[in-house]
Design a protein around this motif. Structure first.
Motif, PDB file in Angstrom:
ATOM      1  N   GLY A 137     -18.323 -36.524   1.796  1.00 57.70           N
ATOM      2  CA  GLY A 137     -18.320 -37.078   3.151  1.00 57.70           C
ATOM      3  C   GLY A 137     -18.824 -36.098   4.201  1.00 57.70           C
ATOM      4  O   GLY A 137     -19.302 -36.509   5.256  1.00 57.70           O
ATOM      5  N   ARG A 138     -18.726 -34.819   3.931  1.00 61.13           N
ATOM      6  CA  ARG A 138     -19.179 -33.797   4.879  1.00 61.13           C
ATOM      7  C   ARG A 138     -20.681 -33.544   4.795  1.00 61.13           C
ATOM      8  O   ARG A 138     -21.266 -32.989   5.715  1.00 61.13           O
ATOM      9  N   LEU A 139     -21.290 -33.894   3.692  1.00 59.33           N
ATOM     10  CA  LEU A 139     -22.709 -33.590   3.483  1.00 59.33           C
ATOM     11  C   LEU A 139     -23.558 -34.737   4.014  1.00 59.33           C
ATOM     12  O   LEU A 139     -23.494 -35.854   3.508  1.00 59.33           O
ATOM     13  N   ASP A 140     -24.360 -34.454   5.037  1.00 53.40           N
ATOM     14  CA  ASP A 140     -25.129 -35.518   5.667  1.00 53.40           C
ATOM     15  C   ASP A 140     -26.546 -35.667   5.124  1.00 53.40           C
ATOM     16  O   ASP A 140     -27.262 -36.574   5.511  1.00 53.40           O
ATOM     17  N   PHE A 147     -16.530 -24.414   0.214  1.00 49.45           N
ATOM     18  CA  PHE A 147     -15.501 -25.449   0.119  1.00 49.45           C
ATOM     19  C   PHE A 147     -14.687 -25.152  -1.128  1.00 49.45           C
ATOM     20  O   PHE A 147     -15.253 -24.994  -2.208  1.00 49.45           O
ATOM     21  N   ALA A 174     -12.759 -25.001   4.022  1.00 53.98           N
ATOM     22  CA  ALA A 174     -14.003 -25.716   4.335  1.00 53.98           C
ATOM     23  C   ALA A 174     -14.662 -25.018   5.520  1.00 53.98           C
ATOM     24  O   ALA A 174     -14.145 -25.054   6.630  1.00 53.98           O
ATOM     25  N   PRO A 188     -13.922 -35.731  -0.144  1.00 56.54           N
ATOM     26  CA  PRO A 188     -14.128 -35.224   1.223  1.00 56.54           C
ATOM     27  C   PRO A 188     -15.380 -34.344   1.341  1.00 56.54           C
ATOM     28  O   PRO A 188     -16.049 -34.357   2.367  1.00 56.54           O
ATOM     29  N   LEU A 189     -15.690 -33.607   0.283  1.00 56.32           N
ATOM     30  CA  LEU A 189     -16.902 -32.789   0.313  1.00 56.32           C
ATOM     31  C   LEU A 189     -18.129 -33.671   0.462  1.00 56.32           C
ATOM     32  O   LEU A 189     -18.999 -33.406   1.301  1.00 56.32           O
ATOM     33  N   GLY A 246     -22.511 -23.493   2.844  1.00 51.68           N
ATOM     34  CA  GLY A 246     -21.132 -23.841   3.169  1.00 51.68           C
ATOM     35  C   GLY A 246     -20.223 -23.436   2.025  1.00 51.68           C
ATOM     36  O   GLY A 246     -20.664 -23.330   0.878  1.00 51.68           O
ATOM     37  N   GLY A 305     -17.757 -25.642   6.701  1.00 52.91           N
ATOM     38  CA  GLY A 305     -18.837 -26.350   7.368  1.00 52.91           C
ATOM     39  C   GLY A 305     -20.127 -25.630   7.004  1.00 52.91           C
ATOM     40  O   GLY A 305     -20.112 -24.593   6.337  1.00 52.91           O
TER      41      GLY A 305
END
Length: 194
Positions: free
Chosen positions: A82-85, A35, A44, A79-80, A33, A46
């Motif tokens: 928060g995007r990484l699961d 970012f 971003a 926010p980064l 990804g 994804g």
């Protein structure tokens, strides 16, 4: 990151190195990804996979523009995260402008490192090194050398703190950045750190 180097602006060197890393990661089969942020998030992608996704990463990287806005690590890294699961290797290209911004960066990186492996890519400042090591020929040369040595010392303190937090580090000349980053990535893979 807009500051010039002998090889062009730092941001251009960072983008080139990031694209090399993205290409290698996609070819190996990793998910990648992109970012980018300054005062706020700007790009971003994804998470993408497969070599066919590289043109998307290239297009997004091409949209990263020069900015004079102060980097806000809180608004960028939160926010980064928060995007990484799941656990990921997060590569951060940065430069330490001053101790205050470095302190804010360290605070936010510490939170990110609770879950993820962070690899910092910093630019070796050859101009400061030359000023600090130059033989003084006149009084102003002494002042420049003392100031340059102080800035280099502050930089080393930040780097040491990052390493104590557990961050991986690439500290390279701009022209060596891509290859140094690729080697660090392959080392992380070889050691199975993520």
């Amino acid at each position: 990151m807009c500051a010039p180097t002998s090889s062009g602006p730092r941001v251009d060197q960072a983008i080139n190195a990031a694209l090399l890393l993205a290409f290698a990661g996609l070819k190996i089969g990793d998910r990648v990804g992109l970012f980018a942020f300054d005062a706020r998030p700007r790009v971003a992608s994804g998470v993408v996979a497969g070599a066919q996704a590289f043109p998307l990463i290239q297009r997004l990287a091409a949209s990263i523009d020069y900015s004079t806005e102060e980097t806000n690590f809180t608004l960028g890294l939160t926010p980064l995260a928060g995007r990484l699961d799941r656990r990921a290797l997060v590569v951060v290209f940065t430069d330490f402008a001053d101790p205050t911004s470095a302190e804010l960066m360290l605070e936010n990186v510490g939170r990110l490192m609770r879950t993820h492996l962070v690899l910092f890519v910093v630019f070796r400042d050859e101009e400061l090194e030359a000023l600090a090591g130059a033989e003084p020929l006149e009084p102003d040369d002494v002042s420049r050398a003392v100031i340059a040595a102080g800035l280099l010392r502050q930089r080393e303190i930040v780097i040491a703190r990052l390493q104590r937090l557990g961050a991986q580090l690439v500290d390279a000349r701009p022209e060596d950045l891509g290859l140094s980053l690729l080697n660090a990535y392959l080392d992380v893979k070889r050691r199975d750190l993520i």
